[in-house]
Design an enzyme around this catalytic site. Sequence first.
Site, mmCIF file in Angstrom:
data_model
loop_
_atom_site.group_PDB
_atom_site.id
_atom_site.type_symbol
_atom_site.label_atom_id
_atom_site.label_comp_id
_atom_site.label_asym_id
_atom_site.label_seq_id
_atom_site.Cartn_x
_atom_site.Cartn_y
_atom_site.Cartn_z
ATOM 1 N N SER A 1 0.803 -1.229 0.000
ATOM 2 C CA SER A 1 0.000 0.000 0.000
ATOM 3 C C SER A 1 0.838 1.282 0.000
ATOM 4 C CB SER A 1 -0.949 0.020 1.200
ATOM 5 O OG SER A 1 -1.734 -1.156 1.230
ATOM 6 N N HIS B 1 2.763 3.758 8.197
ATOM 7 C CA HIS B 1 1.723 3.711 9.225
ATOM 8 C C HIS B 1 2.135 4.499 10.473
ATOM 9 C CE1 HIS B 1 -0.777 0.818 7.145
ATOM 10 N NE2 HIS B 1 0.323 0.157 6.808
ATOM 11 N N VAL C 1 18.598 -18.956 -3.280
ATOM 12 C CA VAL C 1 19.202 -19.842 -2.279
ATOM 13 C C VAL C 1 18.478 -21.184 -2.285
ATOM 14 C CG1 VAL C 1 19.569 -20.206 0.198
ATOM 15 C CG2 VAL C 1 20.002 -17.956 -0.835
ATOM 16 N N LYS D 1 -5.359 -5.018 8.117
ATOM 17 C CA LYS D 1 -5.903 -3.672 8.297
ATOM 18 C C LYS D 1 -7.110 -3.402 7.404
ATOM 19 C CE LYS D 1 -1.514 -1.735 9.835
ATOM 20 N NZ LYS D 1 -0.628 -2.906 9.589
ATOM 21 N N GLU E 1 5.668 -8.443 7.502
ATOM 22 C CA GLU E 1 4.488 -8.003 6.751
ATOM 23 C C GLU E 1 4.159 -6.611 7.266
ATOM 24 O OE1 GLU E 1 0.959 -10.158 7.867
ATOM 25 O OE2 GLU E 1 1.693 -10.467 9.885
ATOM 26 N N SER E 2 3.028 -6.078 6.878
ATOM 27 C CA SER E 2 2.644 -4.763 7.365
ATOM 28 C C SER E 2 2.723 -4.736 8.881
ATOM 29 C CB SER E 2 1.219 -4.456 6.918
ATOM 30 O OG SER E 2 0.838 -3.189 7.399
ATOM 31 N N CYS F 1 8.571 9.091 -22.034
ATOM 32 C CA CYS F 1 7.240 8.710 -21.558
ATOM 33 C C CYS F 1 6.390 9.959 -21.492
ATOM 34 C CB CYS F 1 7.339 8.057 -20.180
ATOM 35 S SG CYS F 1 5.753 7.840 -19.358
ATOM 36 N N CYS G 1 6.039 4.233 -24.915
ATOM 37 C CA CYS G 1 7.448 4.408 -24.553
ATOM 38 C C CYS G 1 8.240 3.108 -24.463
ATOM 39 C CB CYS G 1 7.588 5.205 -23.253
ATOM 40 S SG CYS G 1 6.968 4.361 -21.790
#
Lengths: 419, 484
Positions: B45, B49, B172, B250, B337-338, B400, B442
């Site tokens: 996102s 936060h 790996v 969330k 993670e978040s 672009c 482009c």
Amino acid sequence: MNKRLVDVLVIGAGPAGLAAAIAAKEDGIDNLLVLEREHNPGGILRQCIHNGFGLHRFKEELTGPEYAQRDIDKAKEMGIEIQTDTTVLSVDGENHLVTCVSSKHGVELIEAKSIILAMGCRERPRGALGTPGTRCAGIYSAGTAQKFVNLEGYMPGKRVVILGSGDIGLIMARRMTLQGAKVLACVELMPFSSGLNRNIVQCLNDYDIPLYLSHTVVDIKGRERLTGVTVAKVDANRQPIPGSEIEFDCDTLLLSVGLIPENELSEGAGVKLSPLTSGAEVDDVLQTNIPGVFACGNVLHVHDLVDHVSNESFKAGHAAAAYAKGLLERGETIAVRDGDGVRGTVPQFIRKGVSEEVDLMFRPSGVFRGATCIVTCGDKEIARKKAMIFTPGEMAVVKLKPEIVAALDGPVTVKIERS
Amino acid sequence: MADILIIGAGVTGCAVARVLSRYEANITVIDRGADIAEGASKANSGIVHAGFDAKPGTLKAKLNVDGAKMYPALCEELGVPYSQPGALVIGFTEEDRATLENLVRQAELNDVPGCRLVEREEILKMEPNTNPEVLCALYAPTSGLTSPYEMTFALADHAAVNGVKFELGEEVQGVAKGSDGKWHVTTSKGERVCDILVNCAGVGSANIHNMMNSETLQIIDRRGQYYLMDRMAKLPFTMTMFQCPTKMGKGVLVSPTVHGNLLLGPSAEDIPDELDTSTTADGLKFVLDKSRLTWPQASPRGTITNFSGIRAHEAKGDFVIGAVKDQENAYETVGIESPGLSAAPAIGEMLGTQIAEEMGLAKKAEIVPAIKRRKPFHEMNTEERAAAVAENPLYGNLVCRCEVVTEAEIRDAIRRPVGATTIDGVKRRTRAGMGRCQGGFCSPRVAEILCEELGISMLEVTKCGGESKLLVSSIHDAMKKEGC
């Protein structure tokens, strides 16, 4: 920073910009400048190496580059200045001031008495469709693939599915086939094609490429390069029908799902756009809501034939020249409205009291066989045109004669009457 | 000097690498992706936060708040876009109100400044496009926005100018302690030997942990799908609009991005394949339906693209950061993670400093400052643009047109310390191809510039590495193969 003053400035040296510049020059505008972002003039025609261009205007079948070259040669012969490799960054509509950039001249400001917007259009990309799946390599808009094949000399893939039956997609179905690729299918969401009938015949039927009407791509597979797509039939609300899925094993998906006039500069300039055409709202001489700013070609509305583009753009060039000379009055206008079966008629306005021929151009909203296009002003019918078929793939044109235009006293409505 | 191998070139691995680059050591970062930020760091996102969401006392809470505080100065130093528009977490029922009141208390415990409960009238004044059925909301003034991949690139570049090597496209396969006391890491390209191993492998981090430790960790691959909308004349929201959190995360947000697009998402689906970043009709429908709770007018009109990212959710819920238990010279960050993006700078400082202290690394006498990045041409005013072209004429070549990106910027993106080698790499570093035509115009030119800069042929240019080649043959070879 350099600042230049010109009488007429044309943005874009594709077929629209070239025709507009030629017309302005014919009317005696010598201080005339055409800006082009590419290295060569000619616009998208440069990559359209198939023939079929110019049947109306030149009465012969030309390739895209040949058609463009005629105007480029003429412009050169007339001494029209075309500055290439130059990108317009912004247009200040109120002050008629254009900011552009090039590596040769840096950032330049150009003030123009008249400005002609002729930036063309771009293709609708995959994201706009919301098709789920992976975001792998091998998905191209048809025009990008055309550029790779025709201008750069590379094949984007070997096994191809085409989504959308717009003209560029149809042309590329044939082009890829001739170049050794296998085109598995052309898939169209609508129950009819949005391309020219001649292209369906010459590009699909002649090569046994199946056209799946009322179908769409519902899944895209492949982590790095495309490995396949899932196609499904859609219902009357264009929603996929479960159980109707067909899997195609392909490495390339070409999208030909619509063209959008490229109006970012126009919007920035304050030009009023029509939600139906995504182009400017103009009067019968292609003048926008901003006095002295004109629009023509695919930036105004997406055309089917370049011949129409040139015709429209000559008109814009003449009008821009007249405006630059102070000869174009801007008085009252009469509105042109879409009736049944008609979408996005251009022009949206006709100047009141002029006695000049006006072409009303629009896209039919569906396929109508043996129907008649009828133009009315109040209760009075002022023009009609019968056709074997009206289809969204082909632009319909209805002419209003000068004496009819001169007598208009209220809003004009264009509609299609089914038989 | 100690040889340090960092596995994973996401925002966490790059943040750790940058901190370690202040010390005397030979540091290499490897990643299976063709570019850095190829995992969760490129598809999330992009929110910094404020820190009210994480449970007090967890690593997530501490590192989120610490990281968020570092963001403004760090973004300034590294030339990464950042803004702080604030956020609202909206509720519709009395049950939601209780949840939000709890979040306000959490905010206080987590030391997040300025959070308070606001009522309907104030919400609609702040964000008039909010669903009018809203009851109350948590207002978090310090919630920020950044560009997650640009942050990762900038961290990597700064690490690289201080001597860190990046080896990409290397996966790996095995990790073992050799009889020499060093770590022997088997990869898709051979074997690497190092003194200190740092596992920052995102969705793959538990696998690598489990190669070293019998006390296993489990990553649940949690996919989040998003809609990204085109820039608009006026965005419907100025702040990030959250819904009440659930145990899956969330919830779906509606937020501006730091670049002025609008983002809707994410969904939250636990999936079996950690690399499956496809989007699905159901997932996208879920995002749209949920978005309408916040913004009733939400529609797919104006969509630029849809995408998904995979969050590395550790089964026990918190970040796992520090020395690998019962192992010497091995460190890890698992389950990032978040709010991992928000926490990354703090994770880098915490783990980097811990490694340096425990391993007795000497501080370098001099640290090379981050390369000063020029403002993007897109953001320059006319005078700045004129000056840029006068200094480097390649600024005059627009490549672009949608995002107004010049040839100078594209070449610079390829020449950066950890430069772009793919079409997507150029896109994420410059925004060329991120606009409404999605690279239609482009991409052929970007491919040519990649060829010129990297000395490769058009047939070698890829979208994102591996087999993602743009073109399959020259038109002449295509004919030959068909026997024409």
